[in-house]
Enzyme design. Structure first.
Site, PDB file in Angstrom:
ATOM      1  N   THR A 372       0.825  -1.227   0.000  1.00  0.00           N
ATOM      2  CA  THR A 372       0.000   0.000   0.000  1.00  0.00           C
ATOM      3  C   THR A 372       0.855   1.272   0.000  1.00  0.00           C
ATOM      4  O   THR A 372       1.993   1.258   0.444  1.00  0.00           O
ATOM      5  CB  THR A 372      -0.922  -0.041   1.244  1.00  0.00           C
ATOM      6  OG1 THR A 372      -1.595  -1.306   1.242  1.00  0.00           O
ATOM      7  CG2 THR A 372      -1.919   1.071   1.271  1.00  0.00           C
ATOM      8  N   THR A 390      -3.323   0.415  -3.259  1.00  0.00           N
ATOM      9  CA  THR A 390      -2.718  -0.842  -2.784  1.00  0.00           C
ATOM     10  C   THR A 390      -2.812  -1.982  -3.771  1.00  0.00           C
ATOM     11  O   THR A 390      -3.737  -2.031  -4.587  1.00  0.00           O
ATOM     12  CB  THR A 390      -3.411  -1.281  -1.468  1.00  0.00           C
ATOM     13  OG1 THR A 390      -2.766  -2.435  -0.958  1.00  0.00           O
ATOM     14  CG2 THR A 390      -4.877  -1.598  -1.670  1.00  0.00           C
ATOM     15  N   GLU A 392      -2.096  -4.794  -1.867  1.00  0.00           N
ATOM     16  CA  GLU A 392      -2.095  -5.579  -0.624  1.00  0.00           C
ATOM     17  C   GLU A 392      -0.679  -5.972  -0.214  1.00  0.00           C
ATOM     18  O   GLU A 392       0.089  -5.104   0.116  1.00  0.00           O
ATOM     19  CB  GLU A 392      -3.028  -6.788  -0.710  1.00  0.00           C
ATOM     20  CG  GLU A 392      -3.804  -7.051   0.578  1.00  0.00           C
ATOM     21  CD  GLU A 392      -2.959  -7.256   1.826  1.00  0.00           C
ATOM     22  OE1 GLU A 392      -2.960  -6.361   2.692  1.00  0.00           O
ATOM     23  OE2 GLU A 392      -2.325  -8.318   1.957  1.00  0.00           O
ATOM     24  N   GLU A 409      -5.694  -8.834  -2.903  1.00  0.00           N
ATOM     25  CA  GLU A 409      -6.567  -8.139  -1.945  1.00  0.00           C
ATOM     26  C   GLU A 409      -7.554  -9.066  -1.245  1.00  0.00           C
ATOM     27  O   GLU A 409      -8.034  -8.766  -0.150  1.00  0.00           O
ATOM     28  CB  GLU A 409      -7.330  -7.027  -2.667  1.00  0.00           C
ATOM     29  CG  GLU A 409      -7.480  -5.761  -1.871  1.00  0.00           C
ATOM     30  CD  GLU A 409      -6.143  -5.073  -1.645  1.00  0.00           C
ATOM     31  OE1 GLU A 409      -5.798  -4.858  -0.474  1.00  0.00           O
ATOM     32  OE2 GLU A 409      -5.437  -4.794  -2.624  1.00  0.00           O
ATOM     33  N   ASP A 412      -7.561  -9.986   2.353  1.00  0.00           N
ATOM     34  CA  ASP A 412      -8.112  -9.086   3.380  1.00  0.00           C
ATOM     35  C   ASP A 412      -9.480  -9.573   3.879  1.00  0.00           C
ATOM     36  O   ASP A 412     -10.036  -9.027   4.832  1.00  0.00           O
ATOM     37  CB  ASP A 412      -8.246  -7.651   2.839  1.00  0.00           C
ATOM     38  CG  ASP A 412      -6.940  -6.864   2.974  1.00  0.00           C
ATOM     39  OD1 ASP A 412      -5.978  -7.406   3.546  1.00  0.00           O
ATOM     40  OD2 ASP A 412      -6.895  -5.708   2.520  1.00  0.00           O
ATOM     41  N   SER A 436     -11.135  -3.284   4.533  1.00  0.00           N
ATOM     42  CA  SER A 436      -9.837  -2.623   4.412  1.00  0.00           C
ATOM     43  C   SER A 436      -9.528  -1.875   5.701  1.00  0.00           C
ATOM     44  O   SER A 436     -10.413  -1.672   6.549  1.00  0.00           O
ATOM     45  CB  SER A 436      -9.911  -1.641   3.245  1.00  0.00           C
ATOM     46  OG  SER A 436      -8.762  -0.839   3.199  1.00  0.00           O
ATOM     47  N   SER A 437      -8.264  -1.482   5.844  1.00  0.00           N
ATOM     48  CA  SER A 437      -7.895  -0.559   6.932  1.00  0.00           C
ATOM     49  C   SER A 437      -7.470   0.785   6.367  1.00  0.00           C
ATOM     50  O   SER A 437      -7.071   1.669   7.121  1.00  0.00           O
ATOM     51  CB  SER A 437      -6.724  -1.134   7.724  1.00  0.00           C
ATOM     52  OG  SER A 437      -7.078  -2.369   8.263  1.00  0.00           O
ATOM     53  N   GLY A 458       0.445   0.188   5.152  1.00  0.00           N
ATOM     54  CA  GLY A 458       0.794  -0.628   6.317  1.00  0.00           C
ATOM     55  C   GLY A 458      -0.249  -1.619   6.793  1.00  0.00           C
ATOM     56  O   GLY A 458      -0.252  -1.979   7.974  1.00  0.00           O
ATOM     57  N   GLY A 459      -1.178  -2.078   5.929  1.00  0.00           N
ATOM     58  CA  GLY A 459      -2.167  -3.077   6.344  1.00  0.00           C
ATOM     59  C   GLY A 459      -2.962  -2.571   7.540  1.00  0.00           C
ATOM     60  O   GLY A 459      -3.311  -1.399   7.617  1.00  0.00           O
TER      61      GLY A 459
HETATM   62  N1  GLY Z   1      -4.739  -4.129   1.808  1.00  0.00           N
HETATM   63  C1  GLY Z   1      -4.621  -3.157   2.812  1.00  0.00           C
HETATM   64  C2  GLY Z   1      -5.944  -2.667   3.279  1.00  0.00           C
HETATM   65  O1  GLY Z   1      -6.823  -2.481   2.484  1.00  0.00           O
HETATM   66  O2  GLY Z   1      -6.153  -2.459   4.449  1.00  0.00           O
END
Ligand code: GLY
Length: 552
Positions: A372, A390, A392, A409, A412, A436-437, A458-459
Site C-alpha cells: 500500500t 494498494t 495488498e 486483496e 483481506d 480494508s484498513s 501498512g495493512g
Molecule cells: N490491503 C490493505 C488494506 O486495504 O487495508
C-alpha cells in the site's frame, strides 16, 4: 562611517527581502508521496494547470513503476477529494471485488483449516477484480482538467527509460524469495544467477510502459476488456493455486461513490474512509475514546499517552473485527459505533493505571444480529486529494501480466466464514469488497476549511499510523515531518507494539507493569501528510520510506 553603516544595513535588508521572496515563499501547491519521481510528476501536472485529481493519477502511475511492490493498476484504492469552493468531500471507492466464482471457504484447506498466509497470498485465489483504473477514470471525468492521456506521459517515460532501484524496493527484492518463481518478475528484478538487483541499479519495465501507453490512448477499457483482460484471467485460472477471476468479472467492475465518515475531535472535524474500510470508524472511535483524557498535556513518549492510545486502539480493533465488512453485504452499525453514549460506555473499560488486556467487542446501538501507498496533494485552487492505493502484500499475488502486478486483496477477507457458529461479517462472498484498513483522511476546522490531508500504508497498522499522525498534528502541534516521525505505538487488540530503535521501548517495563503484553518491533510506516500554514502548505513523507513532499 555612519554612511557605511547605513549602506550595510540597507544591503542586509535587501538580502533578507530577496531570501523571503525566493527561498521562503510559502508553497501554494503540495505533493507528498512515496518516491521523488512520482512527486515531481505530480508537481509538473499542477504547474500545467492540472487539478489535484490529475496530479494524483500522474503520481499513481509513476509509483506503479518505481514502487511496484506497493500499488499499481493491478490493485485498488480509496480516494478522498476535498473541493475548496463548496467544502464538499467526495469519496471514490476503487476497492477490488471478489469474483462471481468466489466462495466463503476458498481460503480453507481440505481439512477446513485456513491456508498458510504466504500460500494464500501468492496464488490465483487471492486476486480480486482490480478497481484502481476504473475509479481513477471516474474521478478524472468529474474532477480532471488535463487530458487523460497526458497524465501517463511521465510514468511511461520512467518505465521505458528506467530508474535507479530505491531502498524499499531493493529491501523487498532481497527479502521475498518466492518472487523469483514468477518468470516476469524474475526477469525484471533479478540477475541470471537469481540474486536480486541492487539498490541504485538502473532497471526499466518496457512491458508496463506499453500497457500504460494502451491505457493512455484507449482508456481503462484496454485493461478491463479484450486481450489484456483475457491474459489476466488465464494467468489467475491456470495458477498452481487457481482462482476464478473471469472476463465477465473484469468487464462488470464498477467504482462506487460514498459518503465520508466524519466526526468531531476537540475543535476539529475529522473525515475519513467509510466501510468497506474499517479505518475511518476506528480512527474516530479512538479519538472519541481518548478526548476526555486530554493527552495533549502529555508528551508523545510519556507512559500515560502510550498506554491510553494502545488501550483505545484495542477497543476499536475489537469492534472492527466484529462488525466491519462491505456495507452491500453487512449492516455495519456506523452511527452506533461512533455514538458518544456508546463510546462513553466503552471508555469505562479504560483505566490510566491498568491495561484491560484482550477485549471483546461491544454492542453498539443499531446492531442487529445477522504492502500500500498514500498520496496527499493540494492544487492551486486549494482542492485536495487524500488517496490510499494498494495491491495488498508487497508484490501482491506475485503474478505479473504485461508488466502489471496483480493484487492479492482477497486475503483481506477473513479466511474462516464462521466463528463460534456465527457468520463472520468479513467472510468471502461473490462480488463483495474485502474489509480494508485504508484511511485516507481530511481534518477540517469549524468553518469547514481544510486543515490537513493525510493517510498511510501498512495493512491493519494503517489505522494506528494515521491516528498517531493526526494526534501529533492536532494535540501536540507538531510539524507534519515531526508528526510522521513520532515513534509508533500500536495495539490491534493484542500485544502493545513499540517501534524498535526509538524512545518508546524505554516504557516497555512500565507498560508491562500496567498489564500490557509488549512487543518491540521494527515499523514500515508509509505516511504522507499536508497541513495548512498561515501562508500556504507544508508537507511530509514518512522518514521510514523513500518518499518526499514538495511544494511550489
Ligand atoms: N490491503 C490493505 C488494506 O486495504 O487495508
Amino acid at each position: 562611517m555612519k554612511a557605511v553603516r547605513l549602506l550595510g544595513a540597507a544591503l542586509l535588508l535587501l538580502l533578507a527581502a530577496c531570501r523571503a521572496s525566493v527561498s521562503f515563499a510559502a508553497p501554494q501547491t503540495m505533493v507528498a508521496a512515496a518516491h521523488p519521481l512520482a512527486v515531481e510528476a505530480g508537481l509538473e501536472v499542477l504547474r500545467r494547470g492540472g487539478s489535484a485529481v490529475d496530479a494524483a493519477i500522474a503520481v499513481q502511475m509513476v509509483l506503479g513503476v518505481v514502487e511496484p511492490q506497493a500499488s499499481g493498476i493491478g490493485g485498488g484504492g480509496f480516494l478522498l477529494h476535498y473541493d475548496a469552493g463548496t467544502q464538499a468531500i467526495t469519496v471514490y471507492d476503487g476497492r477490488e471485488t471478489a469474483p462471481a466464482g468466489a466462495t466463503p471457504s476458498m481460503f480453507l484447506d481440505t481439512e477446513g483449516k485456513p491456508l498458510g498466509f504466504r500460500e494464500a497470498i501468492a496464488s490465483g485465489i487471492s486476486v480480486g477484480v482490480p478497481g484502481l483504473l476504473a475509479m481513477l477514470e471516474l474521478a478524472h471525468k468529474e474532477r480532471g482538467k488535463l487530458a487523460w492521456s497526458d497524465l501517463f506521459v511521465p510514468a511511461i517515460a520512467v518505465a521505458r527509460d528506467g530508474f535507479a532501484i530505491p531502498p524499499r524496493l531493493a529491501a523487498w527484492l532481497a527479502r521475498i524469495s518466492s518472487l523469483r518463481e514468477e518468470p516476469a518478475i524474475r526477469t525484471l528484478y533479478y540477475n541470471a544467477d537469481g540474486s536480486p538487483k541492487k539498490l541504485g541499479e538502473r532497471i526499466a519495465n518496457p512491458e508496463l510502459a506499453e500497457t500504460m501507453r494502451l491505457i493512455a490512448e484507449q482508456g481503462p477499457r484496454a485493461f478491463y476488456q479484450g486481450a489484456m483482460a483475457a491474459e489476466m484471467v488465464e494467468r489467475v485460472q491456470r495458477h498452481r493455486r487457481p482462482g476464478t477471476l473471469s472476463v465477465t468479472d473484469l468487464a462488470d467492475y464498477r467504482p462506487i461513490k460514498r459518503e465520508a465518515v466524519c466526526g468531531p475531535y476537540r475543535v476539529w472535524k475529522i473525515c475519513s474512509m467509510p466501510p468497506p474500510s474499517s479505518g475511518g470508524i476506528a480512527i474516530l472511535q479512538i479519538l472519541g475514546l481518548l478526548e476526555p483524557f486530554e493527552i495533549w498535556h502529555d508528551k508523545p513518549t510519556d507512559l500515560r499517552a502510550i498506554h491510553l492510545i494502545a488501550e483505545a486502539s484495542r477497543l476499536a480493533f475489537a469492534d472492527r473485527d466484529r462488525y466491519v465488512g462491505d456495507p452491500a453485504f453487512v449492516d455495519v452499525p456506523v452511527a452506533g459505533m461512533l455514538s458518544p453514549v456508546y463510546l462513553s460506555e466503552r471508555r469505562k473499560l479504560m483505566s490510566p493505571d491498568r491495561s484491560m488486556g484482550k477485549v471483546s467487542p461491544g454492542v453498539p446501538p443499531g446492531y442487529v444480529e445477522r504492502g500500500t501507498s498514500h498520496i496527499s496533494i493540494v492544487d492551486r485552487w486549494g482542492n485536495a486529494v487524500s488517496f490510499t492505493t494498494t495491491i495488498e502484500a508487497p508484490f501482491g499475488a506475485q503474478i505479473m501480466v504485461r508488466g502489471v502486478l496483480l493484487n492479492n486483496e482477497l486475503t483481506d477477507f477473513s479466511p474462516r466464514p464462521e466463528l463460534n457458529g456465527k457468520p463472520v461479517a468479513n467472510r468471502v462472498q461473490p462480488g463483495k469488497r474485502p474489509r480494508s484498513s485504508m484511511s485516507p483522511t481530511f481534518v477540517l476546522d469549524r468553518d469547514g476549511k481544510l486543515v490537513a490531508a493525510l493517510g498511510s500504508a501498512g495493512g491493519s497498522r494503517i489505522i494506528g499510523d494515521t491516528l498517531q499522525a493526526t494526534i501529533g498534528l492536532l494535540d501536540w502541534n507538531l510539524s507534519p515531518q515531526a508528526a510522521l516521525a513520532l515513534p509508533r505505538v500500536l495495539n490491534l487488540n493484542g500485544a502493545t507494539e513499540l517501534e524498535e530503535g526509538t524512545a518508546v521501548p524505554a516504557q516497555a517495563d512500565a507498560l508491562r507493569a500496567l498489564g500490557h503484553e509488549v512487543q518491540v518491533r521494527p515499523h514500515e510506516g508509509g505516511l504522507s501528510a499536508i497541513r495548512r500554514t498561515a501562508e500556504g502548505w507544508e508537507g511530509a513523507a514518512d522518514p521510514r520510506r523513500d518518499g518526499v513532499a514538495k511544494g511550489e
